[in-house]
Write a protein that holds these residues in place. Structure first.
Motif, PDB file in Angstrom:
ATOM      1  N   GLU A   1     -21.323 -11.994  15.152  1.00  0.00           N
ATOM      2  CA  GLU A   1     -21.352 -10.784  14.598  1.00  0.00           C
ATOM      3  C   GLU A   1     -20.610 -10.633  13.261  1.00  0.00           C
ATOM      4  N   VAL A   2     -19.379 -11.182  13.318  1.00  0.00           N
ATOM      5  CA  VAL A   2     -18.600 -11.060  11.808  1.00  0.00           C
ATOM      6  C   VAL A   2     -19.179 -11.775  10.796  1.00  0.00           C
ATOM      7  N   PHE A   3     -19.472 -13.119  11.289  1.00  0.00           N
ATOM      8  CA  PHE A   3     -20.264 -13.830  10.320  1.00  0.00           C
ATOM      9  C   PHE A   3     -21.303 -13.729   9.803  1.00  0.00           C
ATOM     10  N   LYS A   4     -21.982 -12.859  10.474  1.00  0.00           N
ATOM     11  CA  LYS A   4     -23.268 -12.431   9.996  1.00  0.00           C
ATOM     12  C   LYS A   4     -23.194 -11.260   9.172  1.00  0.00           C
ATOM     13  N   LYS A   5     -22.306 -10.371   9.140  1.00  0.00           N
ATOM     14  CA  LYS A   5     -22.043  -9.197   8.263  1.00  0.00           C
ATOM     15  C   LYS A   5     -21.364  -9.682   7.221  1.00  0.00           C
ATOM     16  N   ALA A   6     -20.579 -10.936   7.378  1.00  0.00           N
ATOM     17  CA  ALA A   6     -19.701 -11.582   5.953  1.00  0.00           C
ATOM     18  C   ALA A   6     -21.023 -12.355   5.352  1.00  0.00           C
ATOM     19  N   GLY A   7     -22.277 -12.581   5.793  1.00  0.00           N
ATOM     20  CA  GLY A   7     -23.089 -13.241   5.082  1.00  0.00           C
ATOM     21  C   GLY A   7     -22.862 -14.752   5.160  1.00  0.00           C
ATOM     22  N   TRP A   8     -22.255 -15.398   6.151  1.00  0.00           N
ATOM     23  CA  TRP A   8     -21.845 -16.790   6.143  1.00  0.00           C
ATOM     24  C   TRP A   8     -22.955 -17.663   6.926  1.00  0.00           C
TER      25      TRP A   8
END
Ligand code: TPP
Ligand code: SF4
Ligand code: SF4
Ligand code: SF4
Ligand code: MG
Lengths: 94, 288
Positions: free
Chosen positions: B279-286
């Protein structure tokens, strides 16, 4: 009708009781006794000989040669990977 | 071909069918006669052989202690790390290499006394690792000092008149922290233990198996359990299998008549650390 007749299994003649062929690696054994104590058929006893560390490994007790049912309790409990059992067809031997 | 009339004898051999999964050149291992650790290794090796995960994907991480020597006896990629730190090491490994089946096998002193904080936080995060914690109620290797798993009143080299502290109730602790899989077995319950290990491999998240294991030479010598068979008697007389046991009552006292409760207590699906991380990686655009 007698109880005996009721209790006779219908597949009596096709059912086979497995026969276990016991394999031992003497040099690994530490004579903890687990295999001997936990065998449900009292198949095992200590050998007369000792390994290089002085321990007596398990052997088949007198008169128990065809008693092993290959449950593999001895194999699973052995902390030393020193005993294992290969299942055979009892009818081939008896 | 029939073998009729043959005299059946034990066959003397030099290798076992599971030798490809152990470092057989190091056998006999260092553990004392009657020690449960060899049986833990046997169950682990059987669980690997029965699991659908390829052998080269299994990784073992151990800390320091008699139990910690397990890493040196498996013929798998294995790591013997600093005392109390195998869970921290395993978390890092699983996060970087999620394709691996990461298993920590280590002692009670290592994992919940010295390394207790890592244990708590790895469960809170729900990192996808298996922890097979061998509880022999003592710091075995260093001379049988009491620790956080020593039962109240049990003797040890540092509690000759009886341990004055109550021990951790590990299944309750792990369940309260949200672990998706929590089990407890003894080394007498070999098949159940190997089954639980196989289940643990399938769990998405933290899987704990507390393994109660004989230490006849250390803990046992202070507590009238001087031989392996004394432990077998203890297990046969006191163990109760109850998968839905009230874990509030699962602490181990070792007093006669008080049960050692065993079972696969908790089996539930929970979001794991790796889901949160995605989820975090998605939000960060990674992630594309
Ligand atoms: C940082 C550090 N502290 C202390 C030690 C000493 N030490 C080595 S093994 C051990 C006890 C391990 O106990 P446990 O994890 O229960 O394993 P067991 O020997 O009982 O299997 C201790 C305290 C050490 N090696 N490193
Ligand atoms: S269980 Fe293994 S180590 Fe123990 S006595 Fe039997 S063969 Fe030897
Ligand atoms: S396989 Fe079962 S019956 Fe045969 S020797 Fe081992 S414990 Fe006894
Ligand atoms: S001291 Fe205890 S835990 Fe360590 S090898 Fe001996 S019996 Fe096993
Ligand atoms: Mg310990």
């Amino acid at each position: 009708m007698s109880l005996k007749i009721i209790r006779e299994p219908i597949n009596k003649y096709i059912q086979k009781i497995p026969l276990g062929l016991i394999h031992v690696i003497p040099e690994r054994c530490k004579e903890c006794g687990y295999c001997i104590d936990l065998c449900p058929k009292d198949v095992l006893t200590v050998s007369e000989e000792r390994n290089i560390k002085g321990y007596r490994w398990p052997k088949i007790a007198d008169g128990k040669a065809s008693e092993c049912i290959a449950c593999r309790m001895c194999e699973w409990i052995c902390p030393e990977f020193a005993i294992f059992v290969v299942e055979a067809d009892r009818r081939e031997y008896e | 071909m029939s073998q009729k009339g043959l005299v059946i004898k034990e066959k003397i051999v030099s290798e076992s069918p599971r030798d490809h999964l152990i470092r057989k050149e190091r056998f006999p291992h260092i553990w004392c006669p009657g020690c449960g650790l060899g049986t833990v290794l046997k169950c682990y090796v059987e669980a690997i052989a029965a699991s659908s995960i390829p052998e080269d994907k299994h990784v073992v991480i151990s800390g320091i202690g008699c139990t910690g020597r397990i890493a040196g006896y498996v013929r798998l990629d294995s790591y013997h790390v600093t005392h109390g730190r195998p869970i921290a090491f395993a978390e890092g490994m699983k996060i970087v290499r999620p394709d691996l089946e990461v298993t920590v096998i280590s002692g009670d002193g290592d994992l919940v006394t010295i390394g207790g904080n890592h244990f708590i936080h790895a469960i809170r995060r729900n990192v996808d690792i298996n922890v097979f914690l061998v509880n022999n109620f003592i710091y075995g290797m260093t001379g049988n000092q009491m620790g956080s798993t020593t039962p109240l009143g049990a003797k040890s080299s540092t509690s000759p008149y009886g341990c004055p502290e109550p021990p951790f109730n590990l299944p309750l602790l792990a369940a309260a922290l949200g672990a998706p899989f929590v089990a407890r077995w003894t080394t007498l319950h070999t098949r159940q233990l190997a089954e639980a290990m196989k289940k643990a491999f399938q769990v998405k998240g933290f899987a704990l198996i507390e393994i109660i294991s004989p230490c006849p030479v250390g803990f046992g010598s202070y507590n009238e359990l001087r031989e392996g068979k004394d432990y077998i008697k203890l297990f046969l007389e006191n163990c109760i299998v109850d998968h839905s046991a009230d874990l509030n009552k699962a602490a181990i006292s070792l007093r006669p008549g008080e049960p050692i409760i065993l079972g696969n207590f908790i089996q539930r699906e929970m979001p794991s650390y790796h889901d949160f991380e995605l989820e975090v990686f998605k939000k960060a655009g990674w992630l594309k």
